[in-house]
Structure formats: C-alpha cells, structure tokens
Design a protein around this motif. Structure first.
Motif, mmCIF file in Angstrom:
data_model
loop_
_atom_site.group_PDB
_atom_site.id
_atom_site.type_symbol
_atom_site.label_atom_id
_atom_site.label_comp_id
_atom_site.label_asym_id
_atom_site.label_seq_id
_atom_site.Cartn_x
_atom_site.Cartn_y
_atom_site.Cartn_z
ATOM 1 N N PHE A 9 0.911 -1.294 0.000
ATOM 2 C CA PHE A 9 0.179 -0.013 -0.138
ATOM 3 C C PHE A 9 0.882 1.230 0.063
ATOM 4 O O PHE A 9 1.289 1.607 0.965
ATOM 5 N N ASN A 33 -0.270 -8.366 15.092
ATOM 6 C CA ASN A 33 -1.040 -7.317 14.607
ATOM 7 C C ASN A 33 -0.440 -6.625 13.456
ATOM 8 O O ASN A 33 1.035 -6.332 13.428
ATOM 9 N N GLY A 34 -1.032 -6.296 12.148
ATOM 10 C CA GLY A 34 -0.225 -5.986 10.992
ATOM 11 C C GLY A 34 0.569 -6.730 10.324
ATOM 12 O O GLY A 34 1.360 -6.221 9.558
ATOM 13 N N ALA A 35 0.633 -8.044 10.494
ATOM 14 C CA ALA A 35 1.460 -8.906 9.849
ATOM 15 C C ALA A 35 0.958 -9.033 8.265
ATOM 16 O O ALA A 35 1.971 -9.257 7.645
ATOM 17 N N GLY A 36 -0.343 -8.867 8.025
ATOM 18 C CA GLY A 36 -0.764 -8.822 6.554
ATOM 19 C C GLY A 36 -1.565 -9.868 6.332
ATOM 20 O O GLY A 36 -1.959 -10.512 5.221
ATOM 21 N N SER A 44 -5.170 -10.218 7.128
ATOM 22 C CA SER A 44 -6.376 -9.903 6.609
ATOM 23 C C SER A 44 -6.031 -9.276 5.129
ATOM 24 O O SER A 44 -6.948 -9.655 4.173
ATOM 25 N N THR A 45 -5.101 -8.804 4.742
ATOM 26 C CA THR A 45 -4.615 -8.438 3.288
ATOM 27 C C THR A 45 -4.625 -9.840 2.729
ATOM 28 O O THR A 45 -4.920 -9.602 1.494
ATOM 29 N N GLN A 81 -13.063 -9.762 9.216
ATOM 30 C CA GLN A 81 -12.385 -9.317 10.923
ATOM 31 C C GLN A 81 -13.662 -8.381 11.319
ATOM 32 O O GLN A 81 -13.799 -8.879 12.671
ATOM 33 N N HIS A 105 -6.128 -14.927 17.177
ATOM 34 C CA HIS A 105 -4.957 -14.274 17.922
ATOM 35 C C HIS A 105 -5.153 -15.313 19.402
ATOM 36 O O HIS A 105 -4.067 -15.112 19.992
HETATM 37 N N1 LIG Z 1 -6.106 -0.405 2.812
HETATM 38 C C1 LIG Z 1 -4.899 -0.311 3.255
HETATM 39 N N2 LIG Z 1 -4.001 0.974 3.134
HETATM 40 C C2 LIG Z 1 -3.074 1.237 3.430
HETATM 41 N N3 LIG Z 1 -2.132 0.281 4.163
HETATM 42 C C3 LIG Z 1 -3.015 -0.895 4.701
HETATM 43 C C4 LIG Z 1 -4.416 -1.174 4.346
HETATM 44 N N4 LIG Z 1 -5.037 -2.128 4.568
HETATM 45 C C5 LIG Z 1 -3.811 -2.923 5.545
HETATM 46 N N5 LIG Z 1 -2.746 -1.791 5.586
HETATM 47 C C6 LIG Z 1 -1.565 -2.269 5.999
HETATM 48 O O1 LIG Z 1 -1.033 -3.256 5.634
HETATM 49 C C7 LIG Z 1 -0.378 -4.090 6.781
HETATM 50 C C8 LIG Z 1 -1.086 -5.442 7.086
HETATM 51 O O2 LIG Z 1 -2.444 -4.941 7.469
HETATM 52 P P1 LIG Z 1 -3.201 -6.388 8.036
HETATM 53 O O3 LIG Z 1 -4.701 -5.747 7.952
HETATM 54 O O4 LIG Z 1 -3.358 -7.323 6.616
HETATM 55 O O5 LIG Z 1 -2.700 -6.972 9.115
HETATM 56 P P2 LIG Z 1 -3.302 -8.215 10.056
HETATM 57 O O6 LIG Z 1 -2.164 -9.183 10.149
HETATM 58 O O7 LIG Z 1 -4.795 -8.648 9.331
HETATM 59 O O8 LIG Z 1 -3.546 -7.382 11.381
HETATM 60 P P3 LIG Z 1 -4.648 -7.688 12.516
HETATM 61 O O9 LIG Z 1 -4.313 -8.745 13.269
HETATM 62 O O10 LIG Z 1 -4.323 -6.269 13.434
HETATM 63 O O11 LIG Z 1 -6.040 -7.898 11.934
HETATM 64 C C9 LIG Z 1 -0.677 -3.019 8.022
HETATM 65 O O12 LIG Z 1 0.796 -2.388 8.336
HETATM 66 C C10 LIG Z 1 -1.634 -2.136 7.631
HETATM 67 O O13 LIG Z 1 -1.599 -0.930 8.109
#
Ligand SMILES: Nc1ncnc2c1ncn2[C@@H]1O[C@H](COP(=O)(O)OP(=O)(O)OP(=O)(O)O)[C@@H](O)[C@H]1O
Ligand SMILES: [Mg+2]
Lengths: 247, 604, 400
Positions: free
Chosen positions: A13, A38-41, A43-44, A85, A203
């Motif tokens: 991103f 958290n933020g590992a990626g 959800s992405t 989520q 988690h």
């Molecule tokens: N739409 C977006 N625009 C910019 N950055 C994003 C976007 N979605 C996610 N990110 C960034 O990408 C990274 C991965 O986010 P992601 O939501 O995939 O993490 P996660 O592993 O699901 O975390 P959590 O356990 O908190 O849900 C994070 O640094 C987040 O800030």
C-alpha cells in the motif's frame, strides 16, 4: 489436488509492503490457521484470496483454476465463503432474513421479483441458524445482536453458500472466551463432515493449537514458519516474533 | 476570438465571489456532515443585514470593511442559533434529515426577509472607490473586482492559518478526518460544532455583504447561491477549502470565457463541469474519501412488514381515495390526482434512496423525461394516450439506465450531486431546444382523449400510481429487494455471497427512473401541459422532502410523505400569504418531533 | 384530436352549468387572479395594491352591472403548472366569472391555454409575450400590457434615428427576452437596413454573470446596445457596465427600465440618456395620473409603480368589458370585451376586437439622474394603438 494454491502473493500500500511473496496450499477438509502479530498482513492476504483486493503479483488457484483477479462474487460462486475481521452482515434485516438472503443468492434466486423473500428457504435457514447456535434469535433484528452472535450469524451466512473453502478472519474475536472453543469445534466438525477446508486467522493461541491441523505464521508480510502445533510451538523464530508478544 | 486578459480577470473575480460563499459550506460540511440547504439563506441574510448597516454608514473603505465584518458577525450569531436550536437535536437522526430541516428554514427565511425588508431589490449606494476602475491593457477593470480577486486567496490563507495554527483549528481538522477522535480527546463536541457552524455562517454572511457593491440584495439570491455553493464544494471535494477555491477558479474562468463562445452556455456550464469532474474524480478535485458520517449506522434500522393497523389504515385510505371523487368538487379532485402522482414520484425515489442507498438530488429528471416523452409523441405524432403512457416509463427508464451505468458505482453526496447535474442538463435541453420542447413556454394542450374526463383520469392516475407504488413495495420485499438492501447494508458482504451489487443498484436506479417517468407521463395528461419547471431543482427537492418527511425507513414513508406534503402545500397556498413560512415551520416541527419521519409515528 | 377535445369541452361545460345558476344582482362578480407573488414580489406586490385599490373604487361607485366585484388572489410561485391548478380551483370551486393575472410569459400562456380549454375568459395583465394574442391567441384570451412587439416598436423609432450601425443585445434567456430581441431586430432592420447585430448575450434569468457579460459586450465593440434585462439582473449589469465604461459613448435602448420597480434600485447609478419604456411617476401632470397617484398614496402611503398601474387598469378593463357585455357569461364576455373602452391612469384605452390586445400604452423617454435618483426625462406617452402592427399583419399572425 489442493483445494487452494497460493503462489508468491504480494501487495503493498503506497510503498508499505503488506504481503510479500506468500505461498501456501490448503488441502480439502483441513483446518489451516494463519497467525501472526497485528499488522502482519493476514487480512490483506485474505482479501486477496476473496477477491476484495487485487494482488500486485502472485497467483491464487482454486482447485487448479486461476481466480486471481476475479471479483468476490465470482469467487463466491466457485465455492469460497468468508467472514470478515469486522463482521459484515445486513443490519436492516432480521437474523433469519440475513441467512435467507444468502441462501437466495446461493440458489440464484436473487433476481426474483414477486414472492416475498422471507418465505423462501425457511427450514434451510433455520437449520443453519441452529447449527451456529442462533436458533432462538432467528426473529430478532440483526442489528441488536451481541458482537459474538454477529460472528455466528456471519458464519451462518457464509455457510449458506455451501463453500468448499471457508475463509475466516478472526472468527472468535469478541466472542466470550467460554464460547470460543465451542464455536471453533463446530467449524471443525463442519469441515470434517463436508470435506470443507477452513483457513482462519486467530489471535487466541489456545484455539489455534487445539483446532488447527496445520499452522502458518506470518510476520511483516512474509511467511516465516509452517507446521503442526508442536513444531510451531517449538520454532524459535516464531517464539521471537510472535509468542513472546502474545498474551 | 481569444479570451482577453480582462476576461480572465473577470473570471477570477467571479471565482472569488463563488469561493466566499462556498467556503463556509465546505467548512460546515467537513466537520458536521450537515448538508446545509440554508447556507444560501444565510448568504441572503448577510446581504440584507449588510445593506442595513452599510447604507447607514459613510462610504469610505474602512467603514465598508467594518460593515462587512459586522454583517458576518450577525449571520454567525444567526447560524449559531440555528445550530443550537435545530440542528443539534438531529445530528443522530437519519442522514439527509438535516437537509429537510434546513429546507424548512429556507422557506421560513424567505418570508421573514420579505416581511422585514420588503419586496424591492435593495441596492447599496457605492462610494467613489467602489465605482472606480483601473486601466489594464487599455481596458477598464473594476477596482472592486481586483479587490475580490485578492480577497479569495486572502480568505483562503486566513482559514488555512486558523486551521493549522490554532488549537481550535487543529480540533476542527481532526474532526473533519475522524469524528470519534475528537470525543476521544475529551473535547466538547457540541461547542466545537456550534463554533464551526457559526464560522461557516459568518463566512456566508460576509460573502453576502461583499456581493453588495456589484449586486442588489434581493429575494432570489438564496437559491442561486446555494446551488452555486454546492457545486463548488462538490467539485472541490467535500470539506476541502483549497479544493473549493480551485473549483471556484475553474468555474469562474470557464464561465467568463464560455460566455463569449456560447452565450447560452451559462445555463448549464457549471453542471456540465461538475458532472465531468465527478465522473473522473468522484471525490472532487481535492477531496478524499469520507469517513462514515456520524450516526450512519443508526440509520439502517430494521424494516418490518406493515403491521395490521398500518394495513388497515392503508385500506381505509384507499377506500376513501376511491369514494372521494363522488363527493368532492373538481379542484379537490385535481388535488387528489396530484397526490396520486406524487405518491409514485416519492415511492420511486424511495426505492433508490431507501433500499438502494442512493440519494438523488435530481429525481425530477426522470419525471420530466417521462412527461416530455408522453407529451411530445402526442403533439408531434398524435399518438394516443395509452401508448404515450407506455412510452413515458420506457423512455425515462432507458435514459436512467444509461446515466445509472455511469453513476451507480459512486456513493453518497457525489452520486446525489451527479444526479442533480444530470437533471440540470435535461432541464437545459428542455428549456433551450424550443423548436421541439417549446422552451420555457412548455408544451400545452396535452389533453387526454374524450373518454377520460377528470374523474376517469383520477382513477387512471390512482390505479397506476397506487398500483405502481404497491408493485415497487412488492418487489422490495421480494428476493430482488432483499438483495438490493443487502448491497446497501454491506457491499462487501453482498459481494461475498455472490451478489452483483452494481447491477442491483443499476436496476434499482432504472426502475426508479422508469416509475418516476410514468408519474411524469400521467402528470402531463392530467395537467394538459409540460414545462421545464417539472425538471427544476425545486421539483427534485419536493421529491426528497416527501420521502424524508414520511420517513426513509419504511415502505409507507414516501406514500405518507407525498400525501402530507401535497396536502399541506395546497391547503397553505390557499389559506395564507405566508404559506412559505408556515410550511417551513411545519417541516421543522415534524423533523423535531418525529425525526424518523411521519411513518415513524405509526411505529411507536 | 380536434374533435375529441371539443367533445371534452362540451362535457365539462355541461357539468359546470348547474352551479352557475345564482341570483343575479345580489351576488358579487368574482374575479380570480393568479400571479407570481412570492416569486416576483417587487412587481407583484405593488400590482396587488393596484388591484385592490381599483376594486375598492369600482365597488364604491356602485360596482358593475349593479353587482360588487370580489377579488380572489392566488400565488403560483412562478410555476406554470401550479398556476393552471390554481386556476382550476378558482374556476371549479370558487366559481369565478373571470380569470386574470400572470407575470411571466410562460405562466400567462399556460393560463391562457387553460382558459381556452375551459371556455373561461382570461385577462392577462403583465405577461408580455406576443403569442398570447397572436400565435396562441383565442376567443377567450385578452391581454392588457403593451407586448414585446409593442415595446420594441415604441423604442425603435428612437433607435433608428441613432447613427449607430453596430448593435449588440443583452436579454434574459426566456420567451420575453428572446422575443423582444427578435422584434427589435426585425423592426430596426426594416427601418435601417445598414444596421448589423454583432453580439447577443443571453444570461440566465436571475443569474446574470454581469462582469463576464459586460466584458463580452465590450469586446464586441458595438456602437449601440439593446438591453432587455430587468430586476436584479439589470442592477448587476448596470453596475458592471458603469464601472467598466460600457455605456460611455454608446447609445443604449432598454426595455422596461423606466419602470419605477426597476429604475429605483439603480439609484444614483442610473445611467443617463438611455432610451427606455417606463413610467415617469414623479413627472406626469395629467389629471388621470395625478388622481390615481393621489388615491394610491392615500391608501398605501407610497408612490405607485408600473405594477400598480397594471393592476388598477386590469380591474378597470374587466369592469368595462363586463359592463359592455351586459353579463358575466363567458361567451357573452368573449364577444363583449372586444371594443370595450376603459379609463386607466394613463388615459383611455380599448380592447382591440381584432386580436384582443388592449391599446394601453406606455411612456417612452430617456433616463436621467436627478438628486441621486433615476428619472425619466423627455418622455412622451405612446398609445398602444400606435405601436401595433397593421391589421393585415396581425391577421397572418393570429389563427382564425
Ligand atoms: N487499505 C490499506 N491501506 C493502507 N495500508 C493498509 C491497508 N490495509 C492494510 N494496510 C497495512 O498493511 C499491513 C497489514 O495489515 P493487515 O490488516 O493485513 O494485518 P493483519 O495481520 O490482519 O493485522 P490484525 O491482526 O491487526 O488484523 C498493516 O501495516 C496495515 O496498516
Ligand atoms: Mg486482520
């Protein structure tokens, strides 16, 4: 054949690399956990599997079929169900209507214009609600549900599509600790009965170690470990980045 | 012909004027998310108050500046009062309800201004300095226009400084981006909102006073200002001050140049620009995607099928509607016919706005297309009424399909403003293409065939409109309606269960257009005429008011709203000179007492 | 089509018939008046005063045919469709004998069409479009004010005497504006074939972008300008024109600008020397005008405006028409109004039999600035009859 094959999935991103070259497979009937801080990626990753986000590079194969850039609704039609989520349900409908709407879509009846929607698939809807433990709440407005029940409802909605693969992003977040195991057992049973594969993030480590057949660990967008509960528990790298910080 | 420097400067002066009106609106919207329809009224009040002050003062520049500031302060006070007595009570109410409330205020202010200042246009005598000009490349250019050119950027800079250099400004910016953060910071949100509203109103009032040297204070300036301001704010990007300035510059200069090439272009130029900008950049020139408006989640209450008592009431109403023509006089019959048509008009908008989640500020477009599509074949090809009534919904539906294909991917105010732009373009076509449409004289003599007297036409209208509304209702309760609502409630979830949300929205858009077209076709025959005013912004606002008055939440809402609004309007029009004031007050009262709409009463 | 419409009319006439049976003599004559009161208050409020004053005067003098006049007023808010609906209310519920009113041309035409459909007499006061009495003229429609053609014709003599050859026009973009420009061009070119029109500005009514309009006109470098804008548009146009010097060394011919409702707001910025139609209310000295002005001042404590004249004359013209018809039957009035003569503050006028246009005239003069106020000077009254086209021409313009 694997039900899902992910090859070198990458997404950033605006310069921030959220997912970097992630590859893995999901086998039929398997409970696969994707964990990471958290933020590992996670959800992405999920959003790229479900079609909500286009990857920058990499491929997603569903039973050999390339679904990489398909829109979510096509991916759904190919047998992939998911929860989010942050739960996504239809807040203006009753609990049962939520499931009926999903069933109508699954049976490709959403374009019907005459008979009232809430007279369709009543038994099927109630059976699904019974499965997830919402039978008594069927008539309630869904907007009134407690957060944990919303998660159950979302699960029922996802199950209405009879998925071969179910993606669950933090299915027990917000659910009372006492109920978490029950909910996940339910999912695990469904998986075994129906040969449905489940990929979930979570988690709560107890849940992960007790439910998952296999565990993937992500950190800073990359997969850093893969294995069963024992091997993951023992993995020093995982302990360093993850277990140390987890509750 | 090349646009001269003078033209360019003229455009820049116009841009500053536009910006000054729009700045307040965008500040208010950015923070409170209130679609403040009364902004034009505040502008008008600023002009009138400014006139009252300035015409009593010496004509020197320093007094002028003082007068403008005083006028701004006075309108700021009025704005603050408006926020505290009215808007504050409805922040948590359904989206767009503020639009309805402020529409009521517009009506009240119109009559109040007329009675306070009289009907005549008030002009401010100009001091020498205000009348003087500077010579630029051999041509005279008003000094005051030069001042305006400078004033735009100066005001922009001042607002920017306030927003970046003061604590208050920081809070406002924070609130613009994320409302919850402000309450998290422990700031009194109510005081913040009031002060922001006062600031926006004060800017509007100053803009009104600043218009005085080049224009009169008159009773039409409120509506002119509000449309201009909205367009500028939306093109610039909602909540973006610098965007508003860029947008004003774009419009001002295009207008000044366009007037040479195509003098008539002023009719729609701004709307064409708006449509073009929004299609390419849905968030405007400098806007970003907005966070969800406050209380938006609350607005999606559950929709229950009609209760037995409501069904009974509906049956009783229908029985009365069927029996009435045998008892009442011809005019009452024409009012009932009007109501029947209004019901379908409102119900069709409700399909889009309620279950479809797509608010429209230009719903009159479809009504008008239907009306013209019914009237033209009758006049030009002597087509019979039944066929004309078939053409009306088809034509409106087809155009809606084409426009919908462009706009349904967008959301919220952007979508609403695009429909407005489109309606204005249709209006301009109807207005300007006189050879075919009769221009502003409209098409006259569209009378029904001899078998259809007023009574027969009433029953035709009643059956088609009530039938149409019931059919729409039926469809909304059918799987399609559920799928549509699903798309509105959660697009992500809907897509994830396999629904094509865009197509669902497009069908709703088309269906709504088509139903409104049928209403328009019927209107053409029951009135015997069609005018461009059927496509005017005012008529679109009528539709919105009816839906909001009745309540977006229920299927009965638009029907009740249509009956009440049409009835109230006609009754007041005959009863009092002050009908605007009373109607406005009634709307405000309804908003305050039943924010969920009149249909909400039945639910209690 | 034609046939079906007639049948419908016959049907509605029968329906309405029983209600009209009422005691003659004791019941008042009802005049239903529809106008844009909230949309154009600057003109219509003085107009309403004029109506009321005239009704009081007629009634004080014993009424018409021994019956009092009763006036029912409705506000159409500037919307033709609403005007038609309200006319319906007046005709069917209030059982008015005569319909009157209108300000904007399109509203006037809509009311006129309604009158034709319902076989009701409609006397238009202010709407200026020629279509009212020509293209769309009919048996039941009459119109009081000098039309766009007549306004143009009254000004064109002066315009033709000007040396200017290059003309530009500025007019509001709707029927009244475009039609005035059309006639002015036609009439001027007939007198002065050497004239050319080099630029036409058509600002949106009520939304003139005055700076740009003036700059565009300036750029065309005309020798003379025809202005048709009025109200707020005119104020803005004049202010920008003054500052930018648009009117210097140029002749300007301007329709309606001499009317107090439009001239007063110009105040000390009134440009001097424009050829205008209007009403020099401060300067007229004839008995009819003075008597009206005195009565109006006594009643409303202000000077009458052009609207007041139109309102008062409208009532006078209807009263005279009914008297001449000897009845309030629509058919009788449709015939009887023709040729009726009536007294107005501007003097005697007549309903022309040929096209149902009244011969009420207006004042033509030049603008001047006196003590910080705009006034008309060098004015003369032009009788409407003098500004009308030949009977032969009217015949071609008006359907049989
Ligand atoms: N739409 C977006 N625009 C910019 N950055 C994003 C976007 N979605 C996610 N990110 C960034 O990408 C990274 C991965 O986010 P992601 O939501 O995939 O993490 P996660 O592993 O699901 O975390 P959590 O356990 O908190 O849900 C994070 O640094 C987040 O800030
Ligand atoms: Mg996540």
């Amino acid at each position: 054949m694997s039900i899902l094959e992910v090859q070198g999935l990458t997404k950033s991103f605006g310069g921030v690399a959220a997912v970097r070259g992630v590859s893995f497979t999901v086998e039929p009937g398997e409970m696969l956990a994707l964990i990471g801080p958290n933020g590992a990626g996670k959800s992405t990753c999920f959003n790229m599997l479900g079609g909500q986000l286009p990857p920058d590079s990499g491929q997603v194969l569903l039973q050999g079929q390339n679904i990489t850039f398909l829109p979510p609704r096509h991916i759904c039609r190919l047998g992939v169900g998911r929860t989010f989520q942050i739960t996504q349900i239809f807040a203006s409908m009753s609990v049962r209507e939520n499931v009926q709407t999903a069933l109508l879509s699954h049976h490709r009846q959403s374009w019907k214009l005459w008979r009232a929607a809430d007279t369709h698939h009543i038994t099927e809807a109630e059976a699904l609600l019974y499965k997830v433990g919402l039978a008594t709440q069927a008539a309630r407005p869904s907007a009134e549900l407690a957060y944990g029940d919303l998660k159950r409802l979302e699960l029922a909605i996802a199950l209405a599509g009879q998925p071969r693969l179910l993606l669950m992003d933090e299915p027990t977040a917000g659910v009372a600790p006492a109920e978490r195991a029950g909910l996940m057992d339910l999912v695990a049973n469904l998986a075994r009965e129906g040969q449905m594969a489940v990929l979930f993030t979570e988690h709560d480590m107890e849940i992960v170690f007790s439910c998952a057949d296999r565990i993937l660990v992500m950190d800073h967008g990359s997969l850093i470990a893969e294995g069963n509960a024992t091997s993951i528990r023992a993995n020093p790298q995982v302990q360093a980045v993850y277990l140390g910080t987890a509750a | 012909m090349i646009a001269s420097l003078i033209q360019l400067l003229t455009g820049m002066a116009e841009a500053s004027s536009l910006f000054l009106v729009a700045a307040g609106l965008t500040v208010i919207f950015g923070v409170t998310r209130v679609v403040n329809f009364a902004h034009g009224s505040l502008f008008m009040l600023g002009a009138y108050i400014g006139w009252s002050i300035l015409s009593r003062m010496p004509r020197d520049p320093e007094y002028f500046a003082l007068g403008v500031i005083l006028a701004g302060l006075a309108t700021a006070a009025i704005g603050a009062a408006l926020e505290m007595t009215l808007l504050r009570r409805i922040y948590r109410a359904p989206e767009l309800l503020q639009l309805l409330a402020t529409f009521g205020v517009v009506l009240m202010v119109q009559d109040a201004t007329l009675h306070l200042w009289g009907p005549e246009d008030l002009t401010l005598p100009r001091g020498r300095w205000l009348r003087s000009a500077v010579v630029i490349l051999g041509e005279r250019f008003p000094l005051y226009d030069l001042i305006l050119i400078a004033l735009g950027p100066i005001v922009l800079a001042i607002i920017w400084m306030i927003f970046t250099r003061t604590r208050w400004g920081t809070l406002v910016r924070a609130a613009t981006q994320d409302r919850d953060m402000v309450s998290a910071l422990g700031v009194d949100q109510r005081r913040l909102f009031t002060s922001v509203f006062a600031m926006g109103s004060g800017l509007a009032g100053m803009a009104g006073a600043l218009a005085l040297p080049e224009a009169s204070a008159n009773l039409q300036m409120d509506l002119t200002a509000i449309t201009d301001a909205f367009v500028v704010v939306v093109i610039g990007g909602l909540g973006s001050i610098s965007g508003a300035y860029l947008a004003a510059l774009l419009i001002g200069i295009l207008q000044a140049v366009g007037i040479i090439w195509l003098p008539k272009s002023t009719l729609v130029l701004v709307f064409v620009v708006m449509a073009a900008v929004l299609i390419v950049r849905p968030n405007g020139l400098r806007g970003r995607k907005l966070t969800a408006a406050r209380g938006e989640a609350d607005t999606i209450a559950s929709i229950k099928p009609a209760s037995p008592s409501l069904k009974l009431a509906a049956l009783a109403t229908l029985a009365i509607a069927i029996a009435a023509p045998f008892v009442i006089g011809p005019f009452a019959l024409s009012v009932l016919t009007e109501m029947a048509i209004a019901i379908l008009f409102a119900a069709s908008l409700h399909v889009m706005m309620g279950p479809g989640g797509m608010a429209s500020f230009g719903h009159a477009a479809w009504f008008g297309i239907g009306a013209y599509a019914a009237a033209l074949p009758v006049k030009l090809l002597t087509v019979s009424m039944p066929i004309a009534l078939l053409i009306a919904p088809i034509a409106a539906g087809m155009v809606a399909l084409a426009v919908g294909a462009l706009v349904v991917r967008l959301n919220g105010v952007t979508l609403a403003m695009l429909t407005l732009a489109f309606a204005q373009i249709v209006w301009a076509v109807a207005f300007q293409w006189s050879d075919v449409t009769g221009g502003d004289n409209g098409i006259l003599g569209v009378w029904p065939p001899s078998w259809a007297g007023p009574q027969a036409m009433y029953f035709l209208a009643l059956s088609l409109c009530a039938g149409g509304a019931l059919l729409l209702r039926k469809m909304l309760y059918a799987p399609w309606g559920f799928a549509l609502r699903a798309s509105r409630d959660s697009t992500q979830r809907a897509e994830a269960i396999g629904l094509d949300t865009q197509r669902l929205r497009l069908t709703a858009f088309t269906l709504a257009g088509s139903a409104a077209g049928l209403a328009g076709g019927l209107a053409a025959f029951t009135k015997g005429s069609v005018f461009p005013t059927t496509i005017s912004i005012g008529h679109s606002v009528d539709a919105l008011v009816m839906v909001l008055l009745g309540g977006v939440q229920t299927m009965a809402g638009p029907i009740i709203g249509a009956i009440v609004y049409t009835g109230l309007f006609d009754a007041l029009l005959l009863a009092t000179d002050l009908w605007r004031f009373v109607l406005g007050a009634a709307i405000v009262a309804i908003v305050l007492i039943v924010p969920q709409g009149i249909a909400g009463l039945a639910k209690r | 089509m034609q046939l079906t419409r007639r049948t419908l009319l016959a049907a509605s006439a029968t329906l309405a018939a029983p209600a009209i049976v009422r005691a003659q003599g004791s019941t008042p004559i009802r005049i239903g008046e529809v106008n844009s009161y909230t949309a154009a208050p600057a003109f219509t409020l003085p107009y309403r005063n004029g109506l009321m004053l005239a009704v009081e005067q007629v009634n004080a003098a014993g009424g018409v045919l021994g019956r009092k006049i009763e006036l029912l007023i409705r506000d159409d808010a500037g919307k033709p469709a609403d005007a038609v609906r309200l006319a319906g209310e007046l005709v069917s519920d209030q059982k008015v004998d005569v319909l009157a009113g209108g300000f904007l041309s399109n509203v006037g035409l809509a009311l006129s069409d309604f009158a034709l459909q319902n076989k009701k007499l409609f006397v238009a006061g202010e709407p200026l479009t020629d279509a009212l009495v020509w293209e769309k003229g009919h048996r039941y429609g009459y119109r009081l004010r000098p039309s766009t053609y007549m306004q143009a014709a009254m000004l064109v003599d002066d315009a033709a005497k000007l040396p200017a050859k290059r003309w530009a026009t500025v007019a509001p973009n709707y029927e009244y504006g475009t039609s005035t420009v059309k006639w002015f061009k036609q009439l001027l070119l007939a007198k002065r074939p050497d004239v050319t029109f080099i630029a036409d500005q058509l600002p949106t009514l009520g939304k003139i972008d005055a700076g740009a309009t003036v700059a565009a006109l300036e750029q065309a470098k005309p020798e003379a300008i025809l202005n048709v804008t009025f109200g707020p548009d005119l104020t803005n146009f004049v202010r920008q024109g003054n500052t930018r010097g648009l009117f210097e060394n140029r002749s300007v011919v301007s329709v309606l600008t001499g009317e107090p409702e439009y001239l007063d707001p110009l105040g000390e910025e009134t440009p001097e020397g424009w050829y205008v139609t209007g009403y020099p209310v401060n300067a007229v000295k004839d008995a009819a005008n003075l008597a009206f002005i005195a009565a109006y001042k006594a009643r409303f404590n202000e000077l009458p405006k052009m609207g007041s004249i139109v309102g008062a004359s409208l009532i006078a013209s209807i009263a005279a028409g009914i008297t001449k018809s000897g009845s309030t039957d629509s058919e009788a009035m449709a015939d009887g109004f023709a040729g009726a003569s009536f007294a107005t503050p501007f003097g005697q006028a007549t309903w022309r039999a040929q096209d149902h246009q009244s011969t009420l005239g207006t004042y033509v003069g030049r603008t001047a600035l006196k003590n910080g106020h705009g006034e008309m000077v060098d004015w003369r009254y032009v009788d409407g009859a003098a500004a009308l086209p030949s009977d032969a021409m009217v015949k071609t313009l008006r359907p049989a």
